[in-house]
Design an enzyme around this catalytic site. Structure first.
Site, PDB file in Angstrom:
ATOM      1  N   HIS A  42       5.328   8.175 -25.142  1.00 10.05           N
ATOM      2  CA  HIS A  42       5.347   8.071 -23.687  1.00 10.05           C
ATOM      3  C   HIS A  42       6.543   8.791 -23.083  1.00 10.05           C
ATOM      4  O   HIS A  42       6.416   9.469 -22.060  1.00 10.05           O
ATOM      5  CB  HIS A  42       5.369   6.596 -23.288  1.00 10.05           C
ATOM      6  CG  HIS A  42       5.358   6.370 -21.808  1.00 10.05           C
ATOM      7  ND1 HIS A  42       4.199   6.294 -21.071  1.00 10.05           N
ATOM      8  CD2 HIS A  42       6.364   6.208 -20.924  1.00 10.05           C
ATOM      9  CE1 HIS A  42       4.499   6.100 -19.800  1.00 10.05           C
ATOM     10  NE2 HIS A  42       5.807   6.033 -19.679  1.00 10.05           N
ATOM     11  N   TYR A  45       6.898  12.947 -25.134  1.00 10.81           N
ATOM     12  CA  TYR A  45       5.786  13.912 -25.146  1.00 10.81           C
ATOM     13  C   TYR A  45       5.809  14.750 -26.424  1.00 10.81           C
ATOM     14  O   TYR A  45       5.509  15.942 -26.413  1.00 10.81           O
ATOM     15  CB  TYR A  45       5.848  14.838 -23.928  1.00 10.81           C
ATOM     16  CG  TYR A  45       5.558  14.193 -22.596  1.00 10.81           C
ATOM     17  CD1 TYR A  45       5.280  14.963 -21.476  1.00 10.81           C
ATOM     18  CD2 TYR A  45       5.571  12.807 -22.440  1.00 10.81           C
ATOM     19  CE1 TYR A  45       5.014  14.389 -20.250  1.00 10.81           C
ATOM     20  CE2 TYR A  45       5.306  12.219 -21.233  1.00 10.81           C
ATOM     21  CZ  TYR A  45       5.032  13.004 -20.136  1.00 10.81           C
ATOM     22  OH  TYR A  45       4.772  12.420 -18.921  1.00 10.81           O
ATOM     23  N   HIS A  88      -0.512   3.892 -15.833  1.00 11.19           N
ATOM     24  CA  HIS A  88      -0.150   2.570 -16.334  1.00 11.19           C
ATOM     25  C   HIS A  88      -1.384   1.980 -16.992  1.00 11.19           C
ATOM     26  O   HIS A  88      -1.801   0.859 -16.690  1.00 11.19           O
ATOM     27  CB  HIS A  88       0.397   1.691 -15.214  1.00 11.19           C
ATOM     28  CG  HIS A  88       1.840   1.336 -15.407  1.00 11.19           C
ATOM     29  ND1 HIS A  88       2.364   0.106 -15.112  1.00 11.19           N
ATOM     30  CD2 HIS A  88       2.873   2.050 -15.907  1.00 11.19           C
ATOM     31  CE1 HIS A  88       3.660   0.082 -15.393  1.00 11.19           C
ATOM     32  NE2 HIS A  88       3.991   1.254 -15.879  1.00 11.19           N
ATOM     33  N   HIS A  90      -2.222   1.222 -20.382  1.00 13.83           N
ATOM     34  CA  HIS A  90      -2.128   0.148 -21.364  1.00 13.83           C
ATOM     35  C   HIS A  90      -1.618  -1.163 -20.761  1.00 13.83           C
ATOM     36  O   HIS A  90      -2.176  -2.230 -21.044  1.00 13.83           O
ATOM     37  CB  HIS A  90      -1.274   0.593 -22.550  1.00 13.83           C
ATOM     38  CG  HIS A  90      -1.925   1.652 -23.384  1.00 13.83           C
ATOM     39  ND1 HIS A  90      -2.008   2.965 -22.967  1.00 13.83           N
ATOM     40  CD2 HIS A  90      -2.541   1.598 -24.582  1.00 13.83           C
ATOM     41  CE1 HIS A  90      -2.649   3.669 -23.895  1.00 13.83           C
ATOM     42  NE2 HIS A  90      -2.984   2.869 -24.881  1.00 13.83           N
ATOM     43  N   ARG A 109       9.266   5.016  -6.889  1.00 12.17           N
ATOM     44  CA  ARG A 109      10.666   5.329  -7.212  1.00 12.17           C
ATOM     45  C   ARG A 109      10.824   6.781  -7.632  1.00 12.17           C
ATOM     46  O   ARG A 109      11.842   7.410  -7.336  1.00 12.17           O
ATOM     47  CB  ARG A 109      11.186   4.380  -8.296  1.00 12.17           C
ATOM     48  CG  ARG A 109      11.391   2.959  -7.804  1.00 12.17           C
ATOM     49  CD  ARG A 109      12.187   2.116  -8.787  1.00 12.17           C
ATOM     50  NE  ARG A 109      11.493   1.970 -10.064  1.00 12.17           N
ATOM     51  CZ  ARG A 109      10.513   1.104 -10.288  1.00 12.17           C
ATOM     52  NH1 ARG A 109      10.081   0.320  -9.317  1.00 12.17           N
ATOM     53  NH2 ARG A 109       9.950   1.014 -11.476  1.00 12.17           N
ATOM     54  N   ASP A 110       9.838   7.326  -8.329  1.00 14.40           N
ATOM     55  CA  ASP A 110       9.906   8.743  -8.687  1.00 14.40           C
ATOM     56  C   ASP A 110      10.040   9.620  -7.448  1.00 14.40           C
ATOM     57  O   ASP A 110      10.692  10.672  -7.491  1.00 14.40           O
ATOM     58  CB  ASP A 110       8.648   9.159  -9.455  1.00 14.40           C
ATOM     59  CG  ASP A 110       8.643   8.661 -10.891  1.00 14.40           C
ATOM     60  OD1 ASP A 110       9.731   8.495 -11.459  1.00 14.40           O
ATOM     61  OD2 ASP A 110       7.549   8.435 -11.441  1.00 14.40           O
ATOM     62  N   GLN A 236       5.770  -5.131 -17.452  1.00 10.23           N
ATOM     63  CA  GLN A 236       6.806  -5.412 -16.474  1.00 10.23           C
ATOM     64  C   GLN A 236       6.262  -6.250 -15.324  1.00 10.23           C
ATOM     65  O   GLN A 236       5.067  -6.341 -15.102  1.00 10.23           O
ATOM     66  CB  GLN A 236       7.365  -4.095 -15.914  1.00 10.23           C
ATOM     67  CG  GLN A 236       7.818  -3.133 -16.994  1.00 10.23           C
ATOM     68  CD  GLN A 236       6.758  -2.125 -17.385  1.00 10.23           C
ATOM     69  OE1 GLN A 236       5.571  -2.431 -17.384  1.00 10.23           O
ATOM     70  NE2 GLN A 236       7.192  -0.929 -17.730  1.00 10.23           N
ATOM     71  N   ASP A 264      15.652   6.958 -11.309  1.00  8.81           N
ATOM     72  CA  ASP A 264      15.067   5.622 -11.352  1.00  8.81           C
ATOM     73  C   ASP A 264      14.997   5.146 -12.798  1.00  8.81           C
ATOM     74  O   ASP A 264      15.033   5.947 -13.734  1.00  8.81           O
ATOM     75  CB  ASP A 264      13.679   5.613 -10.717  1.00  8.81           C
ATOM     76  CG  ASP A 264      12.639   6.273 -11.592  1.00  8.81           C
ATOM     77  OD1 ASP A 264      12.827   7.454 -11.936  1.00  8.81           O
ATOM     78  OD2 ASP A 264      11.642   5.625 -11.937  1.00  8.81           O
ATOM     79  N   GLU A 308      12.662  -2.731 -19.340  1.00  2.74           N
ATOM     80  CA  GLU A 308      11.981  -1.947 -18.303  1.00  2.74           C
ATOM     81  C   GLU A 308      11.749  -2.779 -17.050  1.00  2.74           C
ATOM     82  O   GLU A 308      10.759  -2.595 -16.341  1.00  2.74           O
ATOM     83  CB  GLU A 308      10.678  -1.372 -18.849  1.00  2.74           C
ATOM     84  CG  GLU A 308      10.921  -0.355 -19.954  1.00  2.74           C
ATOM     85  CD  GLU A 308       9.656   0.185 -20.589  1.00  2.74           C
ATOM     86  OE1 GLU A 308       8.568   0.008 -20.012  1.00  2.74           O
ATOM     87  OE2 GLU A 308       9.760   0.785 -21.668  1.00  2.74           O
ATOM     88  N   GLY A 529       3.661  16.274 -14.133  1.00  2.00           N
ATOM     89  CA  GLY A 529       2.519  15.580 -14.699  1.00  2.00           C
ATOM     90  C   GLY A 529       2.923  14.483 -15.649  1.00  2.00           C
ATOM     91  O   GLY A 529       4.109  14.154 -15.810  1.00  2.00           O
TER      92      GLY A 529
END
Length: 729
Positions: A42, A45, A88, A90, A109-110, A236, A264, A308, A529
């Protein structure tokens, strides 16, 4: 014999050896924990980066490309737009509400990390079939989580897709797209520079929620017999009201120029934020774990570093600005703590107190960008058992087949507020969404619009991931054209199965190359991406599902887009070539025939079709417009009839192949009789073929010689399918 710690943490033996070589010694447990999350699929990559390098990423209007928290493009008038898409998947399979809610929180937040105020969300969602109880439970929880978070934090959800298909049984896809705008000069990157500068952690307190989220969830599939409760601690928990305060505090810090760099805390938490900012800035950082404000007092250092917990940010601040930063955080009731210091040398050191023991000592760049790059084996899937839909007999009842495709997703979007900020010109349910572009500081209306769309089609991509992905990009371009927008850039969410399966890696590689070809041909750079792998359940990989989020721009909004509803007495015209071929079609899938070949895609013709569509929409020359995609021409016309409450009589459709083919580069427009000649002349002048299809009139949907059915029957099926299945009338 006990399992070695590195394996328990998800690291391979080779990766453990590489870590020892980097450090020149054996890592301690804290260091192993930090590598395990940062080198997870995750975060690193490691299976996809070698392929992603082939995507085109540059254009004169691109201000920030891949590698930062969000892509940023120049949209004129001193305004920059930041946008990103994330998954998100899983977490949402385990805890649908919190999984989806924290997906929204993370993508917001991104965006404001870059200095942009979030102004819109979109939600491309994919679930198992509606007749499966668990899939319905997941769908309801996900929709509730998105609405609960997005509505509370005050950002409108303006569109998205909702798909139900057996390939997502047990492994839903919950992708979230966010767009924000900012004055171009407010752009801030996630870099730690300046020796002696202070790292300030602000936002929610740190707890055990989400520990191991990226390694436990995003790098593993699901088994039917597995107890989900063991994975729930890795999901989370979000707090949208804390996020709202965080947005306002963050933007005020940036407006006052108090921040050198900002990041973030998402996947891998503080470990990721500290190592990435230090690495990007070519610096090191000393981090005091005892200075982190905690939700539970007994957290171990590895828990503090890898938690997290949501709604947290890390800002790099010059020492003389620390007091003002803490003051502004207090104003917005946001807890803040100075937790670290930027240092020379490139080492990330974790300390037990300001003058305490060194608990970990790692080159920051080795966490950020030294993860192994895997060129995993690839093999084309065996297609010998596939059935080409074109070889099937013509359907006995095409009307019944068409009605089987009808599904109104407005119940989903009614859960969301799409009108916050009052910028939404075109909202959920259209081919694309459209927002007024206002200056982010003065609020002045520029008179222009931002178009946005998210698109994906796993039916195409399981047949041919290369061309299917290219067709997905092309569809996004045409969707934007239907609201008068020209594409600027895209972000992608690549949802694939287990990368340890050679067939999955072949699909991923082919999809990347198809996207690269389409983006290059249509001058649409990829500015960011997300890659989501290990999407599998009970050993079955999902169909390859690349999702494209595309941003476009319109000229004047004096003439709003017409929508897709037919107008009584107006003529139906198809812009674009004749369509044929049932490979990858929804009709073929409904008959159990998944094979065949996808239609050809002529990029030059496609761009001309998009250009004439934009011109007709912006010129007010059409009364309705809808692109031809999944379900083919038949479904496009039926949806237009339902939207307008007016029937359609269509001729010139030869057979079920022409009716249900999903061949690209086609748009259906509804035209007033007195503007027919103008529309036809414009199309001819731009080299776009047209077909006079029929007339909008009456109370039936009719394709002469093929099907005939009552409009009210279609409307009833269309509007009731999801509410009936979910029991939510």
């Amino acid at each position: 014999m006990d399992e070695p710690l590195h394996r328990a943490l998800g690291l391979t033996d080779d990766e453990a050896e590489s870590i020892a070589e980097i450090l020149g010694r054996e890592p301690n447990p804290l260091e192993l924990s930090m590598y395990s999350v940062m080198w997870s699929e995750h975060c690193s990559y490691k299976s996809s980066r070698i392929h992603l390098k082939r995507l085109p990423t540059e254009a004169p209007w691109v201000l920030v490309g891949p590698g930062e928290n969000a892509g940023v493009v120049d949209v004129g008038d001193g305004i920059a737009a930041a946008f990103r898409i994330e998954s998100h998947n899983h977490p949402s399979a385990i805890e649908p509400y919190q999984g989806a809610a924290t997906g929204v929180g993370g993508i917001l937040r991104d965006i404001f990390t870059m200095g942009a105020r979030p102004i819109a969300l979109m939600d491309p969602l994919r679930f198992g079939p509606l007749d499966d109880p668990r899939s319905r439970w997941i769908a309801e929880g996900v929709v509730s989580g998105i609405s609960g978070y997005g509505n509370s934090v005050g950002v409108p959800t303006v569109g998205g897709e909702t798909v139900f298909d057996e390939t997502y049984m047990g492994n839903p896809l919950v992708n979230v797209f966010c767009l924000g705008i900012m004055p171009a000069e407010r752009l801030v990157l996630g870099e730690a520079t300046g020796v002696g500068n202070v790292a300030i952690l602000f936002g929610s307190s740190t707890g055990r929620d989400g520990i191991g989220g990226v390694s436990v969830l995003a790098s593993a599939g699901f088994d039917e017999d597995e107890d989900d409760s063991s994975k729930r601690p890795s999901v989370q928990v979000g707090d949208p009201f804390e996020e709202k305060r965080l947005i306002e505090a963050c933007l005020e810090l940036l407006d006052e120029g108090l921040v050198v760099g900002i990041q973030d805390l998402g996947g891998a938490g503080l470990c990721c934020a500290t190592s990435e900012t230090a690495s990007r800035g070519g610096m090191g950082m000393d981090v005091d774990v005892t200075a982190v404000h905690l939700r539970q007092p007994d957290l171990e250092p590895f828990e503090v570093m890898t938690s997290e917990s949501q709604e947290r940010m890390l800002a790099i601040v010059e020492p003389n600005n620390v007091d003002r930063v803490l003051e502004l955080c207090a104003k917005w009731e946001v807890t803040a703590s100075a937790v670290g210091t930027v240092v020379e040398g490139g080492q990330l050191r974790i300390l037990d107190g300001p003058d305490g023991d060194v608990l970990a000592d790692i080159p920051a760049s080795s966490l950020h960008d030294a993860a192994p790059l895997y060129d995993r084996p690839m093999a084309e899937p065996d297609r010998s058992s596939e059935v080409d839909p074109s070889t099937l007999e013509a359907p006995d009842d095409p009307w019944a087949d068409l009605c089987g495709f009808l599904m109104d997703t407005s119940w989903v979007h009614r859960q969301y507020d799409s009108q916050l900020f009052l910028n939404t010109v075109v909202g959920p349910g259209a081919d694309a969404s459209l927002l007024r572009l206002k200056h982010p500081v003065t609020g002045e209306d520029t008179g222009r619009g931002l178009g946005l769309t998210t698109d994906g089609n796993h039916h195409w991509c399981i047949v041919n991931p290369y061309r299917g992905t290219a067709m997905t990009v092309a569809e996004a371009v045409l969707n934007l054209a239907c609201v008068g927008a020209k594409p600027l850039a895209l972000v992608n969410n690549l949802n694939f199965g287990n990368p340890e399966h050679p067939e999955t890696m072949w699909q991923l590689s082919q999809a990347v190359d198809g996207m690269a070809e389409a983006c290059s041909a249509m001058s649409v750079p990829v500015v960011g991406g997300n890659v989501s792998l290990y999407n599998e359940s009970n050993g079955n990989n999902i169909d390859p599902t690349p999702i494209v989020g595309m941003l476009g721009m319109t000229g004047s909004l004096d003439q709003p887009p017409p929508g897709k509803g037919l107008v009584d007495g107006h003529r139906l015209i198809v812009l674009g070539p004749d369509g044929s071929g049932l490979g990858g079609s929804l009709w073929g899938r409904s008959k159990g025939a998944v094979g065949g070949d996808l239609p050809e895609l002529d990029y030059e013709l496609h761009l001309r079709v998009a250009e004439v569509t934009r011109a007709l929409v912006s010129g007010g020359l059409v009364s309705a417009v809808h692109d031809v995609g999944a379900g083919g021409l038949g479904l496009a016309v039926a949806e237009m009839a339902i939207a307008g409450g007016v029937g359609a009589i269509a001729a010139r459709v030869a057979d079920h192949d022409a009716l249900f083919s999903e061949a690209p580069s086609r748009v259906v427009v509804c035209v007033a009789p007195d503007t027919m000649s103008t529309v036809e002349q414009m199309a001819e002048s731009m080299g776009v073929p047209i077909t006079r299809l029929g007339l909008a009139t009456g109370d039936r949907i009719s394709f002469k010689g093929l099907l005939d059915g009552a409009l009210d029957e279609a409307q009833a099926i269309f509007s009731s399918r999801i509410p009936d299945a979910l029991g939510v009338h």
